[in-house]
Write an enzyme that holds these catalytic residues in place. Structure first.
Site, PDB file in Angstrom:
ATOM      1  N   HIS A  63       0.617  -1.142  -0.016  1.00  0.00           N
ATOM      2  CA  HIS A  63      -0.015   0.071  -0.094  1.00  0.00           C
ATOM      3  C   HIS A  63       0.986   1.250  -0.070  1.00  0.00           C
ATOM      4  O   HIS A  63       0.491   2.232  -0.188  1.00  0.00           O
ATOM      5  CB  HIS A  63      -1.025   0.050   1.119  1.00  0.00           C
ATOM      6  CG  HIS A  63      -0.281   0.281   2.289  1.00  0.00           C
ATOM      7  ND1 HIS A  63      -0.128  -0.674   3.399  1.00  0.00           N
ATOM      8  CD2 HIS A  63      -0.125   1.468   3.053  1.00  0.00           C
ATOM      9  CE1 HIS A  63       0.220  -0.370   4.599  1.00  0.00           C
ATOM     10  NE2 HIS A  63       0.065   0.897   4.413  1.00  0.00           N
ATOM     11  N   ASP A 109       1.247  -7.685   2.323  1.00  0.00           N
ATOM     12  CA  ASP A 109       1.433  -6.129   2.187  1.00  0.00           C
ATOM     13  C   ASP A 109       2.827  -5.803   1.958  1.00  0.00           C
ATOM     14  O   ASP A 109       3.327  -5.244   2.630  1.00  0.00           O
ATOM     15  CB  ASP A 109       0.848  -5.458   3.145  1.00  0.00           C
ATOM     16  CG  ASP A 109       0.337  -4.113   2.717  1.00  0.00           C
ATOM     17  OD1 ASP A 109       0.833  -3.544   1.858  1.00  0.00           O
ATOM     18  OD2 ASP A 109      -0.551  -3.586   3.435  1.00  0.00           O
ATOM     19  N   SER A 168       4.425   2.022   8.385  1.00  0.00           N
ATOM     20  CA  SER A 168       3.876   0.966   7.371  1.00  0.00           C
ATOM     21  C   SER A 168       5.167   0.837   6.617  1.00  0.00           C
ATOM     22  O   SER A 168       6.014   1.703   6.162  1.00  0.00           O
ATOM     23  CB  SER A 168       2.698   1.577   6.404  1.00  0.00           C
ATOM     24  OG  SER A 168       1.629   1.054   6.857  1.00  0.00           O
TER      25      SER A 168
HETATM   26  N1  ARG Z   1      -4.382   0.090   7.350  1.00  0.00           N
HETATM   27  C1  ARG Z   1      -3.129   0.058   6.762  1.00  0.00           C
HETATM   28  C2  ARG Z   1      -2.489   1.594   6.934  1.00  0.00           C
HETATM   29  O1  ARG Z   1      -3.142   2.461   7.583  1.00  0.00           O
HETATM   30  C3  ARG Z   1      -3.110  -0.521   5.368  1.00  0.00           C
HETATM   31  C4  ARG Z   1      -4.065   0.517   4.254  1.00  0.00           C
HETATM   32  C5  ARG Z   1      -3.902  -0.250   3.154  1.00  0.00           C
HETATM   33  N2  ARG Z   1      -4.999  -1.339   2.809  1.00  0.00           N
HETATM   34  C6  ARG Z   1      -6.111  -1.124   2.474  1.00  0.00           C
HETATM   35  N3  ARG Z   1      -7.092  -2.074   2.310  1.00  0.00           N
HETATM   36  N4  ARG Z   1      -6.754   0.236   2.163  1.00  0.00           N
HETATM   37  O2  ARG Z   1      -1.918   2.059   6.128  1.00  0.00           O
HETATM   38  N1  GLU Z   2      -1.003   1.144   7.642  1.00  0.00           N
HETATM   39  C1  GLU Z   2      -0.522   2.191   8.356  1.00  0.00           C
HETATM   40  C2  GLU Z   2       0.609   3.025   7.549  1.00  0.00           C
HETATM   41  O1  GLU Z   2       0.408   3.212   6.434  1.00  0.00           O
HETATM   42  C3  GLU Z   2       0.182   1.483   9.629  1.00  0.00           C
HETATM   43  C4  GLU Z   2      -0.790   1.083  10.615  1.00  0.00           C
HETATM   44  C5  GLU Z   2      -0.950   1.962  11.520  1.00  0.00           C
HETATM   45  O2  GLU Z   2      -1.510   3.035  11.605  1.00  0.00           O
HETATM   46  O3  GLU Z   2      -0.390   1.451  12.441  1.00  0.00           O
HETATM   47  O4  GLU Z   2       1.642   3.656   7.959  1.00  0.00           O
END
Ligand code: ARG
Ligand code: GLU
Length: 729
Positions: free
Chosen positions: A84, A219, A647
Site C-alpha cells: 500500500h 502487504d 507502514s
Molecule cells: N491500514 C493500513 C494503513 O493504515 C493499510 C492500508 C492499506 N490497505 C487498504 N485496504 N486500504 O496504512
Molecule cells: N498502515 C499504516 C501506515 O500506512 C500503519 C498502520 C498503523 O497506523 O499502525 O503507516
C-alpha cells in the site's frame, strides 16, 4: 556461536512476562533502554542500533515517499516496503494492457525496473538534541521577540549543519517544544519499482480485513534506490547505479517463537497522547463521526463504480484505498476508546495531575490551571476545528471537481505574467499534460454522484456551524447539474476545446462563469479567511498549553515512562511477538498461515478473491523451505507501539535480522494514537518468509532472492526452553 545456559534462556522467558512497553523512542537516546531491551532478549548493543561513528541499523531504514518506511535488504539498494506504500506507483504504471494492480509486476532484470518521478527515499544521517542551542539568547524575551529569536537560531543551526554537504536538515520540536532535535537527512531521488505482487496478495482481504486481525495480507512491494557514480543521491538518470548502502538487513529464516523479542524501527507520523478529556470527548463524539459520515458518502459511490467495470476499478483503486483507510481506522478508534472508557481514564489522570500540582506552591502556579485551560480552549474553538475538518473532507477528499479547480487556479493566477513573458504556449502544454494524468483516473459520472452525496452530507452537518451562502442558493443536485454540464475543468473534451481557444476574453469569461471554479473560489476564500485563522490560533494556543502540561508531567512525575509524541521522525519501539485477547471469551493467536488464505477465499467474497495460479500454488503446499513445522506463516502480531507512517517498517528480531514488515494494527488497537493499552494494542506484520515465498515460488523472481542474505538455522531458544528433549546439542 556463544552457548547460552538453559537457566539464562529460561530467565529471559520470565522477563517476557513484563508487560509491553508503550512509547516511540528517539534512536539517539536508545542507550538508556539497552538494559531493558537486553533483558527482553535482545542481543544487540545500542551502538548496533544507532551510531554516528559507524554504520548501524538506522542506515538501512528509509523514509519512503515522506509517508511510509522502507528498509534495505541487499548491498545493491534493494528496498522492501508495503504494497500500500508503493500502491500509487504501481497504479501509475498500470493500464488496461498492463494491469499490474491485478497481476503484479516483476522486473526480471535491472533495465525493466520502472522510474518514479518525485518518489524519494530519505536516510537519516543523524539526530541531535539541539534544545539548548535553540533556546540560546531567548532569556528575558517573550511573545513575538521570543518566537523570532528561536526561528533565527533554528535557521542558523540548520545552515551550519549542512554547509558543504549534500544533506538536508530540519529542527523539529519534540514534546511540544520542551525539546528540539535536529534531523539531518540524505534524500535519494531515483527510486525504481522492482516488483509488486497482485493486489489479491498485496491487498488480500481489502477493506473487509483492513485494520483487522486475523489477517492474511501479503502487504509488500519491492523498490531499488539508484545513486550517482559517487553513490550520492542524484536525479533519475539511466546512468545511475544501484545504491551501495552502509547497512542492510539480513533476513531471518529461523523459526519464530511466541514471546520472542521484536523491535520496530521506522517513521511514525502522529500520536496525540496528551489531549485533554474534553478534547478527546469532542473528537470521539463530534468530529470523527462527522468525518466518517462524509467518507461513507463518497465510498458508497466509488465502491459501486469499482464493482461495475474493470476500468473504473483501476481508475479509483488508489483513491478508494486512501479514503477507506482513514474511515475505517476512525471507526476502530472510537470503538476502542469507548470500550476502555478513555474519557474517564483521562479525567482520573487529570485529577492525579492537579492533585500533584497542589502539593507545591511553585507547581501550583505553573500547572494547576492548565487542564481546565485546555478544556476551555476546546470549547472556544471547536466550531472552527469542526469547520476545518469538514472543509477538508468536502473540498480535499470529496468530489474531484475541487481538485481540478485548485490545480487550475495556479494557472489563472499566473496567466497575465505568462502572457507578458511570452510563456503561455509552454504553460498550456503543461496543462494538457496535467489534464492527461488527471483524466486517466477520473470518471465524470462517478464524480458527479460523489459531489451530490458529499454536498448533501456537508450541508446537513454544517447547518448549525454556519453554511456558505453558495450552498444555500441551490440544492446539491442543481449545483451538480450546472457543474457537470458546463464546467470545462471536469470534462476532457470541453477542457481541450477551452485550451485550444484560450485567450484574454475566454479566460475572463472562465473566471467569472465556470461553475466548478466559482464554487471552489467562493468556498476556498471562506476557508482561508474564516476557518484557517481560527484553527491556526487554536493549534498554536493548544501547543503552548500542551508544552506546559507536558513539562508538568516530566517535572512532577519523573519516574513515569515519558515519550515524545510521534512527529514523522525516526523512532524505535520494542515489544514481543504475541497474540491478544481484546474481547471477553476469545483470544487471538499470534500468527496466521497460508491455509487461512484458502479458507477465506472459499467464502467467495470479492475481497478474498485469488488469481487461479496463486490458489493452485497455495494448494500444492510447495513451501520451498519458507515454512515452519509444515506451516507457511503469513502474518503475525506483536506488542509494539506503532502508528501510521510505520507502514513498511522493518520488524527486527533479537539478533538484528529482518523477520517481517509492519503494515497495520488490529482494529481494537487503533486507539493507541490517543491512548496505549498494553493488553489490547498489537501491530500487524507480514512475515518476511511469506514475502520471499511469493517472490521466489509465485513470481519466480529468484534474481531478487539471490541478492539477499538469508540467515538460516532453527531458533535455539525454542528448543532449549520449550522442547527440553532436543536441548542436548
Ligand atoms: N491500514 C493500513 C494503513 O493504515 C493499510 C492500508 C492499506 N490497505 C487498504 N485496504 N486500504 O496504512
Ligand atoms: N498502515 C499504516 C501506515 O500506512 C500503519 C498502520 C498503523 O497506523 O499502525 O503507516
Amino acid at each position: 556461536m556463544k552457548r547460552i545456559s538453559l537457566a539464562l534462556v529460561c530467565m529471559m522467558f520470565s522477563f517476557f512476562q513484563v508487560s509491553a512497553e508503550e512509547g516511540m523512542l528517539i534512536p539517539s537516546l536508545i542507550k538508556a533502554f539497552e538494559d531493558d531491551m537486553q533483558a527482553m532478549g535482545m542481543k544487540l548493543s545500542a551502538e548496533d542500533i544507532y551510531s554516528v561513528n559507524k554504520s548501524s541499523m538506522k542506515d538501512a531504514i528509509m523514509h519512503f515517499g515522506g509517508g511510509c518506511t522502507a528498509e534495505l535488504v541487499s548491498d545493491q539498494g534493494l528496498l522492501l516496503t508495503n504494497h500500500h506504500c508503493g500502491y500509487s506507483q504501481v497504479q501509475a504504471h498500470s493500464s488496461l494492457e498492463n494491469d499490474y494492480i491485478k497481476y503484479g509486476f516483476w522486473a526480471k532484470s535491472r533495465d525493466q525496473e520502472l522510474a518514479n518521478p518525485s518518489l524519494t527515499a530519505a536516510r537519516m544521517v543523524r539526530i541531535e538534541d539541539m534544545t539548548a542551542a535553540v533556546f540560546a539568547g531567548t532569556e528575558g524575551l517573550s511573545g513575538q521577540a521570543y518566537d523570532d529569536k528561536i526561528k533565527a537560531n533554528i535557521k542558523e543551526l540548520i545552515a551550519e549543519a549542512i554547509e558543504g554537504t549534500h544533506y538536508e536538515a530540519a529542527i523539529k520540536p519534540f514534546n511540544y517544544g520542551n525539546e528540539y532535535y535536529m534531523i539531518v537527512q540524505e534524500i535519494f531521488r531515483d527510486v525504481r519499482l522492482v516488483g509488486a505482487p497482485p493486489s489479491s496478495v498485496g491487498k488480500f482481504g481489502g477493506d473487509t480485513d483492513n485494520w483487522v486481525w486475523p489477517r492474511h495480507t501479503g502487504d509488500f512491494s519491492v523498490f531499488r534506490i539508484y545513486a550517482g557514480a559517487d553513490n550520492k543521491p542524484a536525479e533519475y538518470s539511466p546512468d545511475n547505479k544501484p545504491y551501495k548502502p552502509l547497512h542492510y538487513f539480513p533476513i531471518s529464516m529461523k523459526d519464530r517463537v511466541a514471546g520472542e523479542f521484536t523491535m520496530i524501527y521506522g517513521f511514525p507520523g502522529k500520536t496525540q497522547q496528551h489531549l485533554s478529556s474534553e478534547h478527546l470527548r469532542y473528537i470521539m463524539d463530534t468530529e470523527r463521526p462527522a468525518r466518517i459520515a462524509m467518507r461513507e458518502q463518497s465510498l458508497s459511490v466509488i465502491d459501486a463504480s469499482m464493482r461495475s467495470s474493470d476500468l473504473l476499478r483501476i481508475q479509483y483503486a488508489s483513491k478508494q484505498a486512501r479514503i477507506a483507510n482513514g474511515w475505517k481506522k476512525w471507526i476502530g478508534q472510537i470503538g476502542g476508546l469507548q470500550t476502555v472508557d478513555a474519557i474517564q481514564i483521562k479525567l482520573d489522570r487529570e485529577k492525579v495531575y492537579n492533585d500533584m500540582a497542589a502539593t507545591k506552591t511553585e507547581w501550583q502556579m505553573k500547572y494547576s490551571g492548565i487542564v481546565s485551560e485546555m478544556n476551555q480552549l476546546v470549547a472556544e474553538y471547536k466550531g472552527s476545528d469542526f469547520a476545518y475538518g469538514m472543509a477538508i473532507e468536502y473540498m480535499y477528499v470529496g468530489a474531484e471537481s475541487f481538485k481540478r479547480s485548485r490545480d487550475f487556479e495556479k494557472f489563472v493566477n499566473k496567466y497575465e505574467e505568462l502572457v507578458e513573458l511570452g510563456e503561455l504556449d509552454e504553460a498550456i502544454e503543461g496543462l494538457r499534460k496535467q489534464a492527461k494524468g488527471f483524466f486517466k483516473n477520473y470518471d465524470e459520472a462517478t464524480d458527479r454522484k460523489i459531489f451530490i452525496k458529499v454536498t448533501e452530507e456537508y450541508i446537513r452537518r454544517m447547518q448549525n456551524i454556519g453554511l456558505s451562502e453558495l450552498l444555500k442558493e441551490q440544492t446539491a443536485e442543481e449545483l451538480a447539474n450546472d457543474i457537470y454540464s458546463n464546467s470545462v475543468l471536469i470534462n476532457e473534451a470541453r477542457f481541450e476545446a477551452f485550451l485550444a481557444g484560450l485567450n484574454d476574453s475566454t479566460m475572463a469569461l472562465f473566471s467569472k462563469n465556470d461553475p466548478a471554479f466559482k464554487l471552489w473560489k467562493g468556498m476556498s476564500a471562506e476557508f482561508y479567511q474564516d476557518v484557517i485563522p481560527g484553527v491556526r490560533t487554536f493549534n498554536a494556543k493548544m501547543d503552548q498549553l500542551l508544552k506546559v502540561y507536558v513539562e508538568g508531567k516530566l517535572e512532577m512525575f519523573p519516574n513515569e515512562n515519558h515519550w515524545a509524541d510521534a512527529n514523522s521522525t525516526l523512532r524505535i519501539t520494542y515489544g514481543k511477538l504475541e497474540g491478544s485477547a481484546p474481547h471477553d471469551g476469545m483470544a487471538y493467536t499470534e500468527h496466521t498461515t497460508l491455509d487461512g488464505i484458502i479458507a477465506k477465499n472459499n467464502s467467495g467474497e470479492a475481497d478474498f478473491e485469488l488469481l487461479p495460479d496463486f490458489r493452485a500454488l497455495a494448494e500444492s503446499k510447495d513451501y520451498g523451505g519458507y515454512d515452519q513445522d509444515g506451516e507457511l506463516w503469513v502474518c503475525f502480531t506483536g506488542s509494539n507501539h506503532t502508528t501510521g507512517g510505520n507502514s513498511g517498517s522493518p520488524v527486527i528480531d533479537a539478533e538484528g535480522n529482518l523477520i517481517g514488515l509492519n503494515f497495520d494494527r488490529s482494529w481494537e488497537s487503533t486507539m493507541s494514537d490517543f491512548m496505549f493499552d498494553a493488553d489490547r494494542c498489537r501491530n500487524i506484520t507480514v512475515d518476511v518468509r511469506y514475502v520471499l515465498w511469493i517472490i521466489d515460488k509465485y513470481a519466480g523472481a529468484t534474481n531478487l532472492i539471490d541478492e539477499m542474505t538469508l540467515v538460516k538455522g532453527k531458533s535455539k531458544r525454542k528448543k532449549r526452553c520449550c522442547r527440553k528433549k532436543k536441548c542436548k546439542k
